[in-house]
Write a protein that holds these residues in place. Sequence first.
Motif, PDB file in Angstrom:
ATOM      1  N   ARG A  31      53.828  46.284  22.305  1.00  0.00           N
ATOM      2  CA  ARG A  31      53.018  46.811  23.404  1.00  0.00           C
ATOM      3  C   ARG A  31      53.437  46.279  24.775  1.00  0.00           C
ATOM      4  O   ARG A  31      52.844  46.661  25.787  1.00  0.00           O
ATOM      5  CB  ARG A  31      51.541  46.491  23.165  1.00  0.00           C
ATOM      6  N   SER A  32      54.430  45.412  24.806  1.00  0.00           N
ATOM      7  CA  SER A  32      54.864  44.811  26.074  1.00  0.00           C
ATOM      8  C   SER A  32      56.130  45.504  26.560  1.00  0.00           C
ATOM      9  O   SER A  32      57.249  45.110  26.227  1.00  0.00           O
ATOM     10  CB  SER A  32      55.104  43.307  25.891  1.00  0.00           C
ATOM     11  N   ASN A  34      56.571  46.197  29.999  1.00  0.00           N
ATOM     12  CA  ASN A  34      56.867  45.785  31.367  1.00  0.00           C
ATOM     13  C   ASN A  34      56.072  44.515  31.679  1.00  0.00           C
ATOM     14  O   ASN A  34      55.350  43.988  30.821  1.00  0.00           O
ATOM     15  CB  ASN A  34      56.513  46.905  32.348  1.00  0.00           C
ATOM     16  N   SER A  36      53.460  44.027  33.593  1.00  0.00           N
ATOM     17  CA  SER A  36      52.008  44.206  33.537  1.00  0.00           C
ATOM     18  C   SER A  36      51.503  44.092  32.104  1.00  0.00           C
ATOM     19  O   SER A  36      50.465  43.469  31.854  1.00  0.00           O
ATOM     20  CB  SER A  36      51.625  45.572  34.125  1.00  0.00           C
ATOM     21  N   ASP A  37      52.220  44.676  31.162  1.00  0.00           N
ATOM     22  CA  ASP A  37      51.832  44.577  29.751  1.00  0.00           C
ATOM     23  C   ASP A  37      51.923  43.128  29.280  1.00  0.00           C
ATOM     24  O   ASP A  37      51.027  42.621  28.595  1.00  0.00           O
ATOM     25  CB  ASP A  37      52.741  45.448  28.888  1.00  0.00           C
ATOM     26  N   GLY A  42      48.431  45.162  30.392  1.00  0.00           N
ATOM     27  CA  GLY A  42      48.345  46.497  30.971  1.00  0.00           C
ATOM     28  C   GLY A  42      46.992  46.804  31.608  1.00  0.00           C
ATOM     29  O   GLY A  42      46.693  47.962  31.878  1.00  0.00           O
ATOM     30  N   ARG A  43      46.172  45.785  31.843  1.00  0.00           N
ATOM     31  CA  ARG A  43      44.830  45.937  32.433  1.00  0.00           C
ATOM     32  C   ARG A  43      43.997  46.947  31.636  1.00  0.00           C
ATOM     33  O   ARG A  43      43.252  47.733  32.200  1.00  0.00           O
ATOM     34  CB  ARG A  43      44.922  46.400  33.895  1.00  0.00           C
ATOM     35  N   ASN A  44      44.056  46.847  30.327  1.00  0.00           N
ATOM     36  CA  ASN A  44      43.398  47.875  29.514  1.00  0.00           C
ATOM     37  C   ASN A  44      42.713  47.286  28.288  1.00  0.00           C
ATOM     38  O   ASN A  44      42.706  47.880  27.219  1.00  0.00           O
ATOM     39  CB  ASN A  44      44.431  48.932  29.078  1.00  0.00           C
TER      40      ASN A  44
END
Length: 478
Positions: A31-32, A34, A36-37, A42-44
């Motif tokens: 799931r990584s 970039n 942000s991830d 990913g802010r999610n």
Amino acid sequence: MSWLAQHWLVVVLMVIYTGVLFYNANVGRMRSHNLSDYYVGGRNLGGVVIGISFFATFASTNSYIGHAGKGYEFGVPWMSMAVLIVVFTALSWTLVAPRLRRFSSHWDALTLPDYLAARFGGSNRLLRVSAAVVILFSSLLYLVAIFKGAGNLFQTFLDIPYTTAVWFTLLIVVAYTSIGGFVSVVRTDVVQGVLMLVGSVTIFGFVFTAAGGASALPTLMARPDTAYLFDLNAALPFVVLLGIALSGSLKLLVDPRQVSRFYALRDERSLRTGIWVAIGGIALIQLSLFPVGILARALLDGVTDTDLVVPTLITDTSVFPLWVADCLIIAMVAAAMSSMDSVLLVAASVLYKDLVETVHPTAHPLTWTRIGVITLALLSAVVALDPPGGIIEITIFSGSLYAVCFLPAILFGLHWRRGTATGVLASMLLGVSVLVGWMLLGPRAQVHEVFPALVVSCCSYWLLALWGKPAIQQWPDK
């Protein structure tokens, strides 16, 4: 073979636990895609997992071994720290989380220095680098304390040499943290958080029973050698103890490993859920563990190193059956790992994003961040082989640094439009100078150094905020 026959349950549980860690590491890796991830999921992420991650990250071996043991020395007044930890958890989720989540998303900030640079001066390099240096230094101190706790844990419970235990801990935490990033850390924190909740309640229950149950405290109050533990100024002036308690709890407002959780929240609804999970979990853990040292006075005599109170109790078969002790070992390993992985990830993220990238951006940021995880863990493990102090002393100083450096910038900066990069830098420099100066030369026996340092830090920020032009004219849109 005799060791394996005695501790086979620990081995089985450790294998299962390690398997879960590496499964989560693989999920995080997939799931990584970039930075942000890898840095903030990913802010999610939802409120339940972030709430659990928040209290699991805070409640390390510092709580299980350090704070629990200090009650043996400081008595009932030490419970004030447990109360303050719960209070500041609530304040962190109400005063910091809502706006920090929104502001960091608006400016696409991935680290605390990243946010501070955006809030107080666009691309202010000096502020970014200064904040990064503070975080790296404090993180290394905290990692040393956790490695010390994990080493003592394995050495005392399983007769594994301290050095071997430190390297064993290093290998596991580096592997799953570097592979999976924030998603791996949070998923693992959920498992570890549950283990820690069960473990803390179990420790309290068995120690409470062994100490004499409901009659334990009245008995200790009546004993001439322990009656002083129930006085407000039991082992040291209460104002000094309150300073220690504030140093250990104020960081819940500003510690990057804590506030980075807010970056990852999906939305306002997740925030409203997370606050109750975080407060409930941290209250149960702290209010279960802090009385253990006091109750231990009914079971142990002559303890000089309070870091050994809990390990000594757990290895006593008259207090804990062997199978219970083996299960608690895994819970305390989880406590160490849950803090260590978060501190490592935050420090490595800052090392790359706010130092390396500032000087020379690379084409492979995830690779460099993973190298940072390995390097920082290795460095702190080496220092932990001959640590400079006890667990509580190291972590309290680390917390004090965060408080005097970042409290004005974060708390005032989120709720007051005024404020400048110069004010933040001045508050950091003057706050640290007073903190260290008071430690070396001030009357520490009467006033803890965090009080004068915070006063100077906040006043310098406030005065320069009034004098300078505000860095932003209006808040980012909701």
